[in-house]
Design a protein around this motif. Structure first.
Motif, PDB file in Angstrom:
ATOM      1  N   HIS A  68      15.794  -0.234 -10.609  1.00 14.97           N
ATOM      2  CA  HIS A  68      15.115  -1.138 -11.533  1.00 14.97           C
ATOM      3  C   HIS A  68      13.606  -0.881 -11.589  1.00 14.97           C
ATOM      4  CE1 HIS A  68      18.481  -3.531 -12.774  1.00 14.97           C
ATOM      5  NE2 HIS A  68      18.792  -3.863 -11.543  1.00 14.97           N
ATOM      6  N   ALA A  69      13.164   0.230 -10.978  1.00 18.14           N
ATOM      7  CA  ALA A  69      11.731   0.547 -11.005  1.00 18.14           C
ATOM      8  C   ALA A  69      11.548   2.057 -11.086  1.00 18.14           C
ATOM      9  CB  ALA A  69      11.050   0.003  -9.752  1.00 18.14           C
ATOM     10  N   GLU A  70      10.538   2.475 -11.846  1.00 17.99           N
ATOM     11  CA  GLU A  70      10.229   3.904 -11.927  1.00 17.99           C
ATOM     12  C   GLU A  70       8.737   4.109 -11.703  1.00 17.99           C
ATOM     13  OE1 GLU A  70      11.294   5.443 -15.772  1.00 17.99           O
ATOM     14  OE2 GLU A  70       9.713   4.352 -16.800  1.00 17.99           O
ATOM     15  N   LEU A  71       8.412   5.245 -11.098  1.00 19.49           N
ATOM     16  CA  LEU A  71       7.031   5.567 -10.781  1.00 19.49           C
ATOM     17  C   LEU A  71       6.259   5.927 -12.051  1.00 19.49           C
ATOM     18  CD1 LEU A  71       4.862   6.138  -8.588  1.00 19.49           C
ATOM     19  CD2 LEU A  71       5.723   8.493  -8.534  1.00 19.49           C
ATOM     20  N   ILE A  72       5.118   5.272 -12.249  1.00 21.46           N
ATOM     21  CA  ILE A  72       4.204   5.607 -13.334  1.00 21.46           C
ATOM     22  C   ILE A  72       3.051   6.437 -12.781  1.00 21.46           C
ATOM     23  CG2 ILE A  72       2.603   4.715 -15.071  1.00 21.46           C
ATOM     24  CD1 ILE A  72       4.249   2.116 -15.083  1.00 21.46           C
ATOM     25  N   ALA A  73       2.478   5.980 -11.670  1.00 19.91           N
ATOM     26  CA  ALA A  73       1.305   6.656 -11.111  1.00 19.91           C
ATOM     27  C   ALA A  73       1.123   6.299  -9.643  1.00 19.91           C
ATOM     28  CB  ALA A  73       0.044   6.258 -11.884  1.00 19.91           C
ATOM     29  N   GLU A  74       0.394   7.170  -8.945  1.00 22.59           N
ATOM     30  CA  GLU A  74      -0.018   6.909  -7.567  1.00 22.59           C
ATOM     31  C   GLU A  74      -1.540   6.884  -7.550  1.00 22.59           C
ATOM     32  OE1 GLU A  74       0.120   8.935  -3.103  1.00 22.59           O
ATOM     33  OE2 GLU A  74       1.427   9.726  -4.682  1.00 22.59           O
ATOM     34  N   ALA A  75      -2.120   5.912  -6.857  1.00 23.05           N
ATOM     35  CA  ALA A  75      -3.579   5.867  -6.748  1.00 23.05           C
ATOM     36  C   ALA A  75      -4.050   7.164  -6.093  1.00 23.05           C
ATOM     37  CB  ALA A  75      -4.010   4.663  -5.924  1.00 23.05           C
ATOM     38  N   PRO A  76      -5.096   7.804  -6.641  1.00 22.56           N
ATOM     39  CA  PRO A  76      -5.537   9.102  -6.135  1.00 22.56           C
ATOM     40  C   PRO A  76      -6.305   9.025  -4.813  1.00 22.56           C
ATOM     41  CG  PRO A  76      -6.939   8.394  -7.936  1.00 22.56           C
ATOM     42  CD  PRO A  76      -5.818   7.387  -7.832  1.00 22.56           C
ATOM     43  N   GLU A  77      -6.564   7.823  -4.354  1.00 18.45           N
ATOM     44  CA  GLU A  77      -7.271   7.673  -3.078  1.00 18.45           C
ATOM     45  C   GLU A  77      -6.622   6.563  -2.259  1.00 18.45           C
ATOM     46  OE1 GLU A  77     -11.007   4.829  -4.209  1.00 18.45           O
ATOM     47  OE2 GLU A  77     -10.879   6.724  -5.298  1.00 18.45           O
ATOM     48  N   GLU A  78      -6.811   6.654  -0.949  1.00 17.04           N
ATOM     49  CA  GLU A  78      -6.332   5.608  -0.066  1.00 17.04           C
ATOM     50  C   GLU A  78      -7.363   4.476  -0.085  1.00 17.04           C
ATOM     51  OE1 GLU A  78      -3.929   6.409   3.818  1.00 17.04           O
ATOM     52  OE2 GLU A  78      -6.049   6.325   4.354  1.00 17.04           O
ATOM     53  N   LEU A  79      -6.889   3.254  -0.147  1.00 16.05           N
ATOM     54  CA  LEU A  79      -7.781   2.095  -0.150  1.00 16.05           C
ATOM     55  C   LEU A  79      -7.627   1.363   1.170  1.00 16.05           C
ATOM     56  CD1 LEU A  79      -7.004   0.824  -3.756  1.00 16.05           C
ATOM     57  CD2 LEU A  79      -8.863   2.302  -3.024  1.00 16.05           C
ATOM     58  N   GLN A  80      -8.683   0.685   1.595  1.00 14.25           N
ATOM     59  CA  GLN A  80      -8.564  -0.056   2.848  1.00 14.25           C
ATOM     60  C   GLN A  80      -9.345  -1.353   2.777  1.00 14.25           C
ATOM     61  OE1 GLN A  80     -10.101   2.996   5.498  1.00 14.25           O
ATOM     62  NE2 GLN A  80     -11.989   1.856   5.796  1.00 14.25           N
ATOM     63  N   TYR A  81      -8.942  -2.279   3.660  1.00 16.43           N
ATOM     64  CA  TYR A  81      -9.677  -3.532   3.804  1.00 16.43           C
ATOM     65  C   TYR A  81      -9.690  -3.914   5.269  1.00 16.43           C
ATOM     66  CZ  TYR A  81      -5.266  -6.081   4.313  1.00 16.43           C
ATOM     67  OH  TYR A  81      -4.041  -6.529   4.758  1.00 16.43           O
ATOM     68  N   ASP A  82     -10.703  -4.682   5.632  1.00 12.90           N
ATOM     69  CA  ASP A  82     -10.826  -5.232   6.977  1.00 12.90           C
ATOM     70  C   ASP A  82     -10.394  -6.690   6.955  1.00 12.90           C
ATOM     71  OD1 ASP A  82     -11.965  -3.001   8.361  1.00 12.90           O
ATOM     72  OD2 ASP A  82     -13.862  -3.400   7.357  1.00 12.90           O
ATOM     73  N   LEU A  83      -9.706  -7.093   7.987  1.00 11.93           N
ATOM     74  CA  LEU A  83      -9.383  -8.509   8.145  1.00 11.93           C
ATOM     75  C   LEU A  83     -10.660  -9.275   8.473  1.00 11.93           C
ATOM     76  CD1 LEU A  83      -6.210  -8.327  10.423  1.00 11.93           C
ATOM     77  CD2 LEU A  83      -6.274  -9.174   8.078  1.00 11.93           C
ATOM     78  N   PRO A  84     -10.735 -10.546   8.073  1.00 12.96           N
ATOM     79  CA  PRO A  84     -11.853 -11.371   8.541  1.00 12.96           C
ATOM     80  C   PRO A  84     -11.771 -11.505  10.069  1.00 12.96           C
ATOM     81  CG  PRO A  84     -10.638 -12.470   6.768  1.00 12.96           C
ATOM     82  CD  PRO A  84      -9.854 -11.262   7.151  1.00 12.96           C
ATOM     83  N   ASP A  85     -12.919 -11.647  10.713  1.00 14.24           N
ATOM     84  CA  ASP A  85     -12.961 -11.719  12.179  1.00 14.24           C
ATOM     85  C   ASP A  85     -11.995 -12.741  12.762  1.00 14.24           C
ATOM     86  OD1 ASP A  85     -14.897  -9.794  12.048  1.00 14.24           O
ATOM     87  OD2 ASP A  85     -16.564 -11.134  12.498  1.00 14.24           O
ATOM     88  N   ASP A  86     -11.853 -13.900  12.105  1.00 16.35           N
ATOM     89  CA  ASP A  86     -11.000 -14.951  12.664  1.00 16.35           C
ATOM     90  C   ASP A  86      -9.504 -14.626  12.582  1.00 16.35           C
ATOM     91  OD1 ASP A  86     -11.281 -15.260   9.834  1.00 16.35           O
ATOM     92  OD2 ASP A  86     -10.506 -17.300   9.984  1.00 16.35           O
ATOM     93  N   LEU A  87      -9.132 -13.603  11.827  1.00 14.40           N
ATOM     94  CA  LEU A  87      -7.712 -13.234  11.714  1.00 14.40           C
ATOM     95  C   LEU A  87      -7.331 -12.024  12.564  1.00 14.40           C
ATOM     96  CD1 LEU A  87      -6.926 -13.650   7.901  1.00 14.40           C
ATOM     97  CD2 LEU A  87      -6.357 -15.184   9.779  1.00 14.40           C
ATOM     98  N   VAL A  88      -8.305 -11.265  13.033  1.00 17.81           N
ATOM     99  CA  VAL A  88      -8.013 -10.013  13.724  1.00 17.81           C
ATOM    100  C   VAL A  88      -7.073 -10.206  14.911  1.00 17.81           C
ATOM    101  CG1 VAL A  88      -8.994  -8.111  15.076  1.00 17.81           C
ATOM    102  CG2 VAL A  88     -10.071  -8.809  12.947  1.00 17.81           C
ATOM    103  N   GLY A  89      -7.290 -11.184  15.742  1.00 18.27           N
ATOM    104  CA  GLY A  89      -6.430 -11.388  16.902  1.00 18.27           C
ATOM    105  C   GLY A  89      -5.112 -12.062  16.592  1.00 18.27           C
ATOM    106  N   LYS A  90      -4.974 -12.623  15.378  1.00 21.33           N
ATOM    107  CA  LYS A  90      -3.784 -13.407  15.027  1.00 21.33           C
ATOM    108  C   LYS A  90      -2.741 -12.615  14.239  1.00 21.33           C
ATOM    109  CE  LYS A  90      -6.590 -17.556  14.815  1.00 21.33           C
ATOM    110  NZ  LYS A  90      -7.458 -18.289  13.957  1.00 21.33           N
ATOM    111  N   VAL A  91      -3.203 -11.656  13.461  1.00 20.25           N
ATOM    112  CA  VAL A  91      -2.315 -10.891  12.578  1.00 20.25           C
ATOM    113  C   VAL A  91      -1.915  -9.585  13.264  1.00 20.25           C
ATOM    114  CG1 VAL A  91      -2.141  -9.826  10.296  1.00 20.25           C
ATOM    115  CG2 VAL A  91      -3.466 -11.917  10.582  1.00 20.25           C
TER     116      VAL A  91
END
Length: 159
Positions: A68-91
């Motif tokens: 039920h899904a077909e590939l259209i595109a892949e992002a040409p770069e890897e993206l990243q995010y940092d967790l907020p400090d208060d979530l780092v030890g919990k997640v």
């Protein structure tokens, strides 16, 4: 106290699922009290191909079968995010500082009835189709820049 800078990023795959009307699937997380919506995404298992992980996560989180899904595109770069400090030890048991993500744009070929968020390990309590331009406002603030960049990368394929 964990030294944030020493923690690695969790490898992850994400899916922007586009319906026939050019709208994007978003789900409201079960584990969040915030009015936060996000696209399907999750960890890449050791040795797993990022696209395979994306299709697996799509199935695990939305019940959308691969046919039920077909590939259209892949992002040409890897993206990243940092967790907020208060979530780092919990997640993720404090093992990661955030995520580095490979994103895929998929076209949804099914009907709304083919989506079932009541999966074996549900992650969403609700879902809807949203205008792509609304995505940065729907996501938790610490992922906003990533969603904004993703819209830029997939712009040639969106409405």
């Amino acid at each position: 106290m964990t030294d944030l800078a020493s923690l690695p990023y969790r490898p992850c795959a994400g899916v922007m699922l586009l319906n026939r009307d050019g709208r994007v699937f978003v789900g409201q997380r079960l584990d969040s009290t915030l009015e936060a919506w996000q696209m399907p995404q999750g960890g890449i298992d050791p040795g797993e191909d990022a696209l395979e992980a994306a299709f697996r996560e799509l199935w695990e989180e939305t019940g959308v079968a691969r046919h039920h899904a077909e590939l259209i595109a892949e992002a040409p770069e890897e993206l990243q995010y940092d967790l907020p400090d208060d979530l780092v030890g919990k997640v993720w048991k404090g093992k990661w500082r955030g995520q580095r993500q490979r994103w895929f744009l998929l076209r949804f070929l099914g009907e709304d009835g083919d989506i079932d968020i009541a999966t074996a390990h549900p992650e969403f309590r609700a879902w809807r189709w949203s205008d792509p331009a609304d995505l940065p406002e729907l996501i938790v603030p610490f992922k906003r820049a990533l969603y904004t960049r993703l819209l830029q990368l997939f712009a040639p394929h969106l409405g």
